[in-house]
Design a protein around this motif. Structure first.
Motif, mmCIF file in Angstrom:
data_model
loop_
_atom_site.group_PDB
_atom_site.id
_atom_site.type_symbol
_atom_site.label_atom_id
_atom_site.label_comp_id
_atom_site.label_asym_id
_atom_site.label_seq_id
_atom_site.Cartn_x
_atom_site.Cartn_y
_atom_site.Cartn_z
ATOM 1 N N GLN A 68 -3.389 -8.953 9.092
ATOM 2 C CA GLN A 68 -1.969 -9.060 8.780
ATOM 3 C C GLN A 68 -1.366 -10.320 9.399
ATOM 4 O O GLN A 68 -0.665 -11.091 8.733
ATOM 5 N N ALA A 69 -1.655 -10.537 10.696
ATOM 6 C CA ALA A 69 -1.100 -11.707 11.383
ATOM 7 C C ALA A 69 -1.616 -13.002 10.776
ATOM 8 O O ALA A 69 -0.860 -13.962 10.577
ATOM 9 N N TRP A 70 -2.895 -13.038 10.457
ATOM 10 C CA TRP A 70 -3.479 -14.256 9.917
ATOM 11 C C TRP A 70 -2.988 -14.537 8.502
ATOM 12 O O TRP A 70 -2.747 -15.688 8.133
ATOM 13 N N ALA A 71 -2.846 -13.493 7.699
ATOM 14 C CA ALA A 71 -2.353 -13.699 6.336
ATOM 15 C C ALA A 71 -0.954 -14.292 6.358
ATOM 16 O O ALA A 71 -0.619 -15.176 5.559
ATOM 17 N N GLN A 72 -0.130 -13.811 7.295
ATOM 18 C CA GLN A 72 1.249 -14.293 7.388
ATOM 19 C C GLN A 72 1.333 -15.699 7.984
ATOM 20 O O GLN A 72 2.330 -16.392 7.790
ATOM 21 N N ALA A 73 0.281 -16.117 8.707
ATOM 22 C CA ALA A 73 0.300 -17.424 9.378
ATOM 23 C C ALA A 73 -0.526 -18.475 8.642
ATOM 24 O O ALA A 73 -0.772 -19.555 9.181
ATOM 25 N N GLY A 74 -0.970 -18.167 7.441
ATOM 26 C CA GLY A 74 -1.717 -19.160 6.662
ATOM 27 C C GLY A 74 -3.149 -19.355 7.089
ATOM 28 O O GLY A 74 -3.749 -20.407 6.820
ATOM 29 N N ALA A 75 -3.741 -18.358 7.735
ATOM 30 C CA ALA A 75 -5.103 -18.515 8.250
ATOM 31 C C ALA A 75 -6.139 -18.601 7.141
ATOM 32 O O ALA A 75 -7.204 -19.207 7.332
ATOM 33 N N LEU A 76 -5.855 -18.000 5.984
ATOM 34 C CA LEU A 76 -6.832 -18.063 4.896
ATOM 35 C C LEU A 76 -7.026 -19.503 4.415
ATOM 36 O O LEU A 76 -8.128 -19.890 4.005
ATOM 37 N N ASP A 77 -5.983 -20.299 4.479
ATOM 38 C CA ASP A 77 -6.117 -21.718 4.128
ATOM 39 C C ASP A 77 -6.985 -22.436 5.157
ATOM 40 O O ASP A 77 -7.804 -23.291 4.798
ATOM 41 N N ARG A 78 -6.803 -22.098 6.433
ATOM 42 C CA ARG A 78 -7.632 -22.705 7.473
ATOM 43 C C ARG A 78 -9.102 -22.316 7.296
ATOM 44 O O ARG A 78 -10.005 -23.120 7.524
ATOM 45 N N ARG A 79 -9.330 -21.043 6.919
ATOM 46 C CA ARG A 79 -10.703 -20.579 6.704
ATOM 47 C C ARG A 79 -11.385 -21.407 5.617
ATOM 48 O O ARG A 79 -12.547 -21.825 5.768
ATOM 49 N N LEU A 80 -10.679 -21.646 4.522
ATOM 50 C CA LEU A 80 -11.240 -22.447 3.439
ATOM 51 C C LEU A 80 -11.486 -23.881 3.894
ATOM 52 O O LEU A 80 -12.506 -24.494 3.566
ATOM 53 N N GLU A 81 -10.562 -24.410 4.678
ATOM 54 C CA GLU A 81 -10.702 -25.782 5.179
ATOM 55 C C GLU A 81 -11.926 -25.920 6.073
ATOM 56 O O GLU A 81 -12.654 -26.922 5.997
ATOM 57 N N VAL A 82 -12.168 -24.922 6.933
ATOM 58 C CA VAL A 82 -13.338 -24.960 7.812
ATOM 59 C C VAL A 82 -14.619 -25.005 6.987
ATOM 60 O O VAL A 82 -15.539 -25.778 7.275
ATOM 61 N N ARG A 83 -14.691 -24.201 5.952
ATOM 62 C CA ARG A 83 -15.888 -24.181 5.108
ATOM 63 C C ARG A 83 -16.083 -25.518 4.393
ATOM 64 O O ARG A 83 -17.218 -26.005 4.260
ATOM 65 N N LYS A 84 -14.985 -26.120 3.952
ATOM 66 C CA LYS A 84 -15.091 -27.435 3.313
ATOM 67 C C LYS A 84 -15.550 -28.490 4.319
ATOM 68 O O LYS A 84 -16.355 -29.366 3.994
ATOM 69 N N ASP A 85 -15.035 -28.414 5.546
ATOM 70 C CA ASP A 85 -15.448 -29.360 6.593
ATOM 71 C C ASP A 85 -16.946 -29.248 6.870
ATOM 72 O O ASP A 85 -17.653 -30.257 6.979
ATOM 73 N N LEU A 86 -17.442 -28.016 7.007
ATOM 74 C CA LEU A 86 -18.855 -27.823 7.312
ATOM 75 C C LEU A 86 -19.736 -28.298 6.156
ATOM 76 O O LEU A 86 -20.786 -28.913 6.372
#
Length: 311
Positions: free
Chosen positions: A204-222
């Motif tokens: 809940q906290a991560w969804a509201q704070a945009g964490a899913l975008d960060r998750r995708l960004e991390v995968r793209k970086d790797l």
């Protein structure tokens, strides 16, 4: 007050003990961040001090409830990180704080009922503070309740843990967690729950704070680093500037997914040149690095070493 599904069993057991007048003098609430142990503790303390509780819950309008809501209840003590003489917040709970707490608990309750003290995070007590707390745990005054909250209970000495009634919050069933997130109208609850490793509060906290975008960004970086396209130093700077510990969590998830994909399909989405054994070693390194960010070592050096290995 709404009870989340994964609290119900713990709540029922604690209230049954209260009905039998068999409450322990010390509780240790443990479990991952996001499972609501602090909300559970607050709810329990409110009901314990309330003069007109209903099924263990506070009424919300008696004098005790109003004082608690205002943060001025004389029989409630909240102990957390103190401030040093130079005005800097401490990173641990020290012995002087515990001695002051013990002295206050030795006095009579001002309302003639329970005195309640919370120590949060209890796993931040240094060795001297933990030793000082032992005497209070071993010789509690009548109608005193100590509530210790710990995200990392293994950091507490066994002597402390063994003298508390432990309440451990575990991840709920996926169906329960999804139903709770859907009731709160969270966007893409299934993806958020997967990102949080099945932890609904974190999801809940991560969804509201945009964490899913960060998750995708991390995968793209790797994936970019694995293909030789990215620059480790640029990635390190971005990760350090925005939730580095969370990004390392997502990096570990990405590598775990890479290993699963390799096992099922022979190739993974990150297209890393590492073999499965090396990927397992890097997964362990990610988790060690995330833990090391809590300490005194420089975060940039930790991440540079980690991403250089991946690159």
């Amino acid at each position: 007050m709404t009870l989340v599904p994964w609290h119900a069993e713990h709540w029922a057991r604690l209230q049954a003990r209260r009905q039998r007048d068999a409450l322990p003098h010390a509780l240790l609430l443990v479990g991952a961040v996001g499972l609501g142990k602090r909300a559970f503790a607050r709810r329990f303390v409110l009901g314990l001090l309330c003069s007109e509780p209903v099924d263990g819950d506070s009424c919300g309008h008696c004098r005790s409830c109003l004082l608690f809501a205002a943060g001025t209840h004389p029989d409630v003590i909240s102990l957390t990180f103190g401030v040093r003489k130079d005005g800097v917040q401490r990173s641990e709970i020290v012995v002087d704080q515990i001695r002051e707490l013990s002295a206050r608990l030795a006095m009579s309750s001002q309302f003639g009922g329970w005195q309640v003290a919370t120590i949060d995070p209890a796993d931040a007590m240094n060795a001297a503070a933990a030793n000082a707390l032992l005497k209070t745990l071993e010789e509690p005054a009548a109608q005193t309740m100590l509530i210790l909250l710990a995200d990392a209970p293994w950091r507490l000495p066994q002597t402390i843990r063994s003298r508390c009634q432990r309440i451990e919050f575990h991840l709920p069933a996926t169906a329960d967690a999804l139903a709770w997130l859907q009731a709160g109208h969270e966007p893409d609850p299934a993806a958020a729950l997967a990102a949080a490793g099945g932890n609904p509060g974190l999801a809940q906290a991560w969804a509201q704070a945009g964490a899913l975008d960060r998750r995708l960004e991390v995968r793209k970086d790797l994936a970019a680093l694995a293909a030789g396209r990215g620059q480790p130093l640029e990635v390190v700077k971005r990760w350090l500037d925005n939730e580095p510990a969370q990004r390392l969590w997502f990096a570990a998830q990405a590598v775990a997914d890479e290993v699963k994909a390799r096992s099922a399909q022979g190739v993974g989405p990150l297209a890393s040149a590492m073999d499965v054994e090396a990927l397992g070693g890097w997964y362990n390194a990610v988790n060690r690095t995330r833990e090391s960010l809590r300490g005194p070592l420089r975060g940039d050096l930790l991440l540079i070493e980690l991403l250089a290995q991946w690159h």
